[in-house]
Design a protein around this motif. Structure first.
Motif, mmCIF file in Angstrom:
data_model
loop_
_atom_site.group_PDB
_atom_site.id
_atom_site.type_symbol
_atom_site.label_atom_id
_atom_site.label_comp_id
_atom_site.label_asym_id
_atom_site.label_seq_id
_atom_site.Cartn_x
_atom_site.Cartn_y
_atom_site.Cartn_z
ATOM 1 N N PRO A 50 40.526 33.205 41.409
ATOM 2 C CA PRO A 50 40.601 34.555 41.987
ATOM 3 C C PRO A 50 39.284 35.337 41.872
ATOM 4 O O PRO A 50 38.871 36.003 42.831
ATOM 5 N N GLU A 51 38.607 35.243 40.716
ATOM 6 C CA GLU A 51 37.356 35.981 40.543
ATOM 7 C C GLU A 51 36.286 35.478 41.509
ATOM 8 O O GLU A 51 35.460 36.253 41.997
ATOM 9 N N GLN A 52 36.307 34.172 41.778
ATOM 10 C CA GLN A 52 35.339 33.602 42.722
ATOM 11 C C GLN A 52 35.632 34.065 44.144
ATOM 12 O O GLN A 52 34.704 34.340 44.918
ATOM 13 N N VAL A 53 36.896 34.145 44.492
ATOM 14 C CA VAL A 53 37.275 34.645 45.823
ATOM 15 C C VAL A 53 36.804 36.090 45.987
ATOM 16 O O VAL A 53 36.195 36.457 46.997
ATOM 17 N N LYS A 54 37.067 36.903 44.977
ATOM 18 C CA LYS A 54 36.683 38.326 45.049
ATOM 19 C C LYS A 54 35.178 38.502 45.179
ATOM 20 O O LYS A 54 34.702 39.415 45.860
#
Length: 443
Positions: A50-54
């Motif tokens: 999720p942090e990479q997507v954001k």
């Protein structure tokens, strides 16, 4: 196979792939594309955390980040992007105790409910179909991914979802999947009324509402709608009917427009027949007062399933009035419109037609002609602009106060009496006439 992904979806997948991650359109959108339908939503699954997507997209918000879901905004539209995951142990038959992110698309697809919902696609790899979802789509089959007992033990709502997909798509449920539903039906009691309501509305308003018969046959209605079981087990033995109460209900649902309020009304319109049944000396069954009792019982069911007040009130109104058959003249129809509500009258006509067509052939043509005449007079009354609400009177409470009548309950009583006279004689709805009527009442 090329699915012609929307530009925004292609863009999200491309951004993720160009940064070293896997990404696919997944689930219902892939299913709908194979069926030639336009998906309502596009879901994307990815190996990115999720942090990479954001970090890769300008506009995102956390939708269910604890489950790996981030919504990416593109041109004002939100797309859910979820990290590949493995669900932990389901301890409550509703949701996993925890989720674990994984780098494996296969592990992510294995946790999904049905084969037709466990396919992924991108333009690079094409269709990823590890469980025969495309073949099941072509064969018209709903099949659980892997062991159906395990899938339904994880989330008991999946049992009702299987029947809902069956109704929406016109598919049959694979034998082991169907048997697992029958085995685990009692576990549906773990599921919230709100989640059950969503699935039932989709089933009831589908192209095949008769699949509610399978909800009964598998034992699911016994958990959240036992009144339906009573209808299925109640014979009518009456010249007006050729089905049991339950079968009549099912047939009438299929004959009604796919409107939520109308279909729910058909599902509930005879709900009180089992408790109102009497048998005469000739062995004929009768169900006196079942519409009035039915409105109360329908309200109980709709409240149990957490329906909103507007839907509940409309359905109960139609249930209460579905069997009303006054002699047709303009006066009686005006009163019927007032009782039912002008805005609900066309729905009532649809209910009456579906109800009649699901009965026996006994006097069917006369019954249908009656409904046609009722509709004709309804349209005439509306076209004439007849007074159908107190606020349609040519005078109001302010006029009565100006005459010296003090504010309070008496104003409503006077207006109600005048309204009753105008309903009898619409030509009385003239301002001077009504003022004179009011003066005589106030003296």
């Amino acid at each position: 196979m090329n699915m012609n992904l929307p530009a925004d979806v292609q863009n999200i997948i491309s951004v993720l792939e160009s940064n070293g991650h896997e990404a696919y359109a997944v689930g219902g959108c892939v299913r709908d594309c194979i069926l030639g339908k336009v998906p309502h939503d596009w879901d994307i699954t990815t190996s990115a955390l999720p942090e990479q997507v954001k970090a890769l997209f300008e506009r995102t918000f956390d939708t269910g980040i604890e489950h790996g879901t981030v919504t990416v905004l593109m041109h004002g539209i939100g797309y859910e992007v979820t990290t590949y995951r493995v669900d932990g142990k389901y301890e409550d038959g509703r949701h996993p105790k925890e989720v674990t992110f994984t780098a494996s698309l296969e592990e992510d697809l294995k946790r999904r409910d049905f084969t037709i919902n466990a396919m992924a696609y991108n333009d690079t790899k094409g269709l990823v179909d590890l469980f025969g979802g495309e073949a099941d789509l072509q064969a018209g089959i709903i099949r659980a991914v892997g062991n159906p007992i395990e899938r339904f033990t994880e989330d008991a709502l999946r049992m009702l979802r299987a029947l809902r997909f069956s109704a929406q798509l016109g598919f049959e449920i694979e034998k082991d999947t169907y048997e697992a539903i029958k085995t685990l039906a009692p576990t549906l009691e773990k599921i919230s009324a709100e989640r059950i309501q969503v699935e039932m509305v989709k089933l009831v308003t589908s192209a095949h509402p008769e699949r509610i018969r399978d909800v009964y046959a598998t034992g699911l209605t016994k958990i959240f709608f036992p009144e339906f079981d009573a209808m299925m087990e109640c014979d009518q033995v009456n010249k007006h009917h050729m089905y049991s109460v339950g079968e009549h209900t099912i047939v009438s649902m299929g004959l009604a427009p796919d409107d939520k309020v109308i279909r729910l009304t058909m599902m509930l319109h005879d709900i009180a027949k089992p408790v109102c049944k009497t048998t005469d000396e000739n062995g004929q069954n009768h169900f006196k007062t079942h519409p009035v009792k039915g409105a109360d019982m329908a309200r109980t069911v709709l409240r149990r399933l957490k329906f909103d007040n507007d839907t509940t009130d409309k359905v109960c109104n139609l249930v209460k009035n579905h069997d009303d058959r006054p002699e047709i003249n303009h006066r009686n129809v005006r009163r019927m419109i007032i009782r039912v509500g002008q805005e609900n009258f066309n729905d009532l006509l649809a209910v009456k037609r579906a109800d009649t067509l699901a009965q026996s052939m006994y006097h069917r043509e006369e019954k249908l002609s009656y409904i046609d005449e009722l509709e004709k007079v309804f349209n005439e009354v509306v076209a004439a602009g007849d007074c159908l609400r107190i606020k349609d009177l040519e005078i109001n409470g302010k006029d009565l106060i100006a005459m010296g009548l003090p504010q309070g309950q008496r104003i409503g009583e006077v207006l109600s009496t005048i309204f009753d006279s105008v309903v009898e004689n619409p030509e009385l709805n003239q301002r001077e006439t009504l003022l004179n009527m009011a003066k005589s009442m106030i003296k």
